[in-house]
Motif scaffolding. Structure first.
Motif, PDB file in Angstrom:
ATOM      1  N   SER A   3      45.516  42.306  34.139  1.00 64.10           N
ATOM      2  CA  SER A   3      46.827  41.673  34.242  1.00 64.10           C
ATOM      3  C   SER A   3      47.049  40.819  33.006  1.00 64.10           C
ATOM      4  O   SER A   3      46.109  40.203  32.500  1.00 64.10           O
ATOM      5  CB  SER A   3      46.900  40.783  35.482  1.00 64.10           C
ATOM      6  OG  SER A   3      48.114  40.036  35.501  1.00 64.10           O
ATOM      7  N   ASN A   4      48.293  40.784  32.543  1.00 63.71           N
ATOM      8  CA  ASN A   4      48.623  39.834  31.484  1.00 63.71           C
ATOM      9  C   ASN A   4      49.995  39.199  31.709  1.00 63.71           C
ATOM     10  O   ASN A   4      50.591  38.671  30.786  1.00 63.71           O
ATOM     11  CB  ASN A   4      48.512  40.476  30.087  1.00 63.71           C
ATOM     12  CG  ASN A   4      49.645  41.411  29.753  1.00 63.71           C
ATOM     13  OD1 ASN A   4      50.332  41.927  30.630  1.00 63.71           O
ATOM     14  ND2 ASN A   4      49.846  41.638  28.468  1.00 63.71           N
ATOM     15  N   ARG A   5      50.462  39.259  32.955  1.00 64.02           N
ATOM     16  CA  ARG A   5      51.721  38.603  33.307  1.00 64.02           C
ATOM     17  C   ARG A   5      51.530  37.756  34.548  1.00 64.02           C
ATOM     18  O   ARG A   5      50.832  38.147  35.481  1.00 64.02           O
ATOM     19  CB  ARG A   5      52.810  39.648  33.563  1.00 64.02           C
ATOM     20  CG  ARG A   5      53.227  40.350  32.281  1.00 64.02           C
ATOM     21  CD  ARG A   5      54.422  41.223  32.441  1.00 64.02           C
ATOM     22  NE  ARG A   5      55.539  40.477  32.975  1.00 64.02           N
ATOM     23  CZ  ARG A   5      56.530  41.032  33.660  1.00 64.02           C
ATOM     24  NH1 ARG A   5      56.547  42.329  33.882  1.00 64.02           N
ATOM     25  NH2 ARG A   5      57.509  40.318  34.114  1.00 64.02           N
ATOM     26  N   ARG A   6      52.178  36.655  34.538  1.00 64.15           N
ATOM     27  CA  ARG A   6      52.149  35.732  35.671  1.00 64.15           C
ATOM     28  C   ARG A   6      52.829  36.371  36.881  1.00 64.15           C
ATOM     29  O   ARG A   6      53.746  37.151  36.752  1.00 64.15           O
ATOM     30  CB  ARG A   6      52.876  34.450  35.256  1.00 64.15           C
ATOM     31  CG  ARG A   6      52.792  33.338  36.235  1.00 64.15           C
ATOM     32  CD  ARG A   6      53.389  32.063  35.627  1.00 64.15           C
ATOM     33  NE  ARG A   6      53.132  30.947  36.494  1.00 64.15           N
ATOM     34  CZ  ARG A   6      51.984  30.299  36.575  1.00 64.15           C
ATOM     35  NH1 ARG A   6      51.002  30.642  35.783  1.00 64.15           N
ATOM     36  NH2 ARG A   6      51.812  29.314  37.420  1.00 64.15           N
ATOM     37  N   ARG A  47      50.503  39.676  25.266  1.00 61.37           N
ATOM     38  CA  ARG A  47      49.680  38.604  25.837  1.00 61.37           C
ATOM     39  C   ARG A  47      48.254  39.088  26.084  1.00 61.37           C
ATOM     40  O   ARG A  47      48.027  40.249  26.361  1.00 61.37           O
ATOM     41  CB  ARG A  47      50.277  38.171  27.170  1.00 61.37           C
ATOM     42  CG  ARG A  47      51.683  37.655  27.084  1.00 61.37           C
ATOM     43  CD  ARG A  47      52.193  37.358  28.500  1.00 61.37           C
ATOM     44  NE  ARG A  47      53.581  36.979  28.483  1.00 61.37           N
ATOM     45  CZ  ARG A  47      54.580  37.763  28.867  1.00 61.37           C
ATOM     46  NH1 ARG A  47      54.342  38.964  29.318  1.00 61.37           N
ATOM     47  NH2 ARG A  47      55.808  37.343  28.825  1.00 61.37           N
ATOM     48  N   ASP A  86      53.099  44.909  28.504  1.00 65.02           N
ATOM     49  CA  ASP A  86      52.689  43.843  29.412  1.00 65.02           C
ATOM     50  C   ASP A  86      52.852  44.317  30.850  1.00 65.02           C
ATOM     51  O   ASP A  86      53.759  45.084  31.162  1.00 65.02           O
ATOM     52  CB  ASP A  86      53.553  42.598  29.167  1.00 65.02           C
ATOM     53  CG  ASP A  86      53.322  42.004  27.783  1.00 65.02           C
ATOM     54  OD1 ASP A  86      52.181  42.066  27.299  1.00 65.02           O
ATOM     55  OD2 ASP A  86      54.285  41.483  27.201  1.00 65.02           O
ATOM     56  N   ARG A  87      51.966  43.849  31.735  1.00 63.64           N
ATOM     57  CA  ARG A  87      52.032  44.274  33.134  1.00 63.64           C
ATOM     58  C   ARG A  87      51.408  43.219  34.033  1.00 63.64           C
ATOM     59  O   ARG A  87      50.466  42.541  33.639  1.00 63.64           O
ATOM     60  CB  ARG A  87      51.338  45.604  33.341  1.00 63.64           C
ATOM     61  CG  ARG A  87      49.881  45.537  32.977  1.00 63.64           C
ATOM     62  CD  ARG A  87      49.252  46.815  32.563  1.00 63.64           C
ATOM     63  NE  ARG A  87      49.969  47.426  31.488  1.00 63.64           N
ATOM     64  CZ  ARG A  87      49.900  48.709  31.198  1.00 63.64           C
ATOM     65  NH1 ARG A  87      49.137  49.492  31.879  1.00 63.64           N
ATOM     66  NH2 ARG A  87      50.570  49.213  30.203  1.00 63.64           N
ATOM     67  N   VAL A  88      51.959  43.125  35.233  1.00 66.14           N
ATOM     68  CA  VAL A  88      51.428  42.163  36.187  1.00 66.14           C
ATOM     69  C   VAL A  88      50.107  42.657  36.766  1.00 66.14           C
ATOM     70  O   VAL A  88      49.211  41.848  37.034  1.00 66.14           O
ATOM     71  CB  VAL A  88      52.460  41.819  37.289  1.00 66.14           C
ATOM     72  CG1 VAL A  88      52.687  42.984  38.235  1.00 66.14           C
ATOM     73  CG2 VAL A  88      52.052  40.577  38.045  1.00 66.14           C
TER      74      VAL A  88
END
Length: 161
Positions: A3-6, A47, A86-88
């Motif tokens: 993951s790299n998203r909040r 990110r 980017d993806r959660v």
């Protein structure tokens, strides 16, 4: 998993990965979990990622498991978008106890896993002796090949006219 998203409920990426690892228990028995590590983004992602691996015992076939992992990703808010973006949450099947699998939408072992320290590092934390069914090398050996320092070619090794 990565993951790299909040996430609105779970928070920062490393917490997203921990929460997703908990959700795996609905698919079988999680026998081991690696620590969550931080890794640099690859491709157009901007990110840093949080990554981890888990060993799962399940009666699901690889395609069934992949379908459930994609459902899990959607449940965490993953939407189709730019490849490598980017993806959660991103979930992959990297290895399988029965060896190799080749299907229309799934190849096991994951074709790129041996070139990814963000997979091999956590995998070595939980199963260093697991062997790649293609090369026969252990995860520890694959990780060492990927991360060991290599000397630069010296000037003397070049053939001079």
């Amino acid at each position: 998993m990565g993951s790299n998203r909040r996430h609105g409920e779970h928070g920062r990426p490393h917490e997203v990965v921990r929460a997703a690892m908990e959700e795996l228990s609905a698919l079988g028995t999680v026998t081991r979990r690696s620590p969550v590590i931080a890794s640099a983004a690859i491709g157009p992602a901007r990110r840093r990622f949080a990554n981890a691996v888990a060993a799962l015992e399940s009666d699901l076939t690889p395609p069934e498991l992949l379908g459930e992992l994609k459902r899990l990703e959607r449940g965490f808010g993953r939407r189709r978008g730019q490849a490598w973006g980017d993806r959660v949450l991103d979930c992959d099947i990297v290895l399988w106890s029965a060896g190799a699998w080749l299907g229309d939408d799934l190849t096991i072992p994951h074709p790129a896993f041996a070139r990814r320290s963000f997979v091999l590092g956590p995998a070595c934390a939980i199963a260093p002796g697991w062997h790649d069914p293609v090369t026969g090398l252990s995860l520890r050996q694959l990780h060492a090949r990927l991360t060991r320092p290599r000397a630069l070619p010296s000037e003397r090794t070049r053939s001079d006219p």
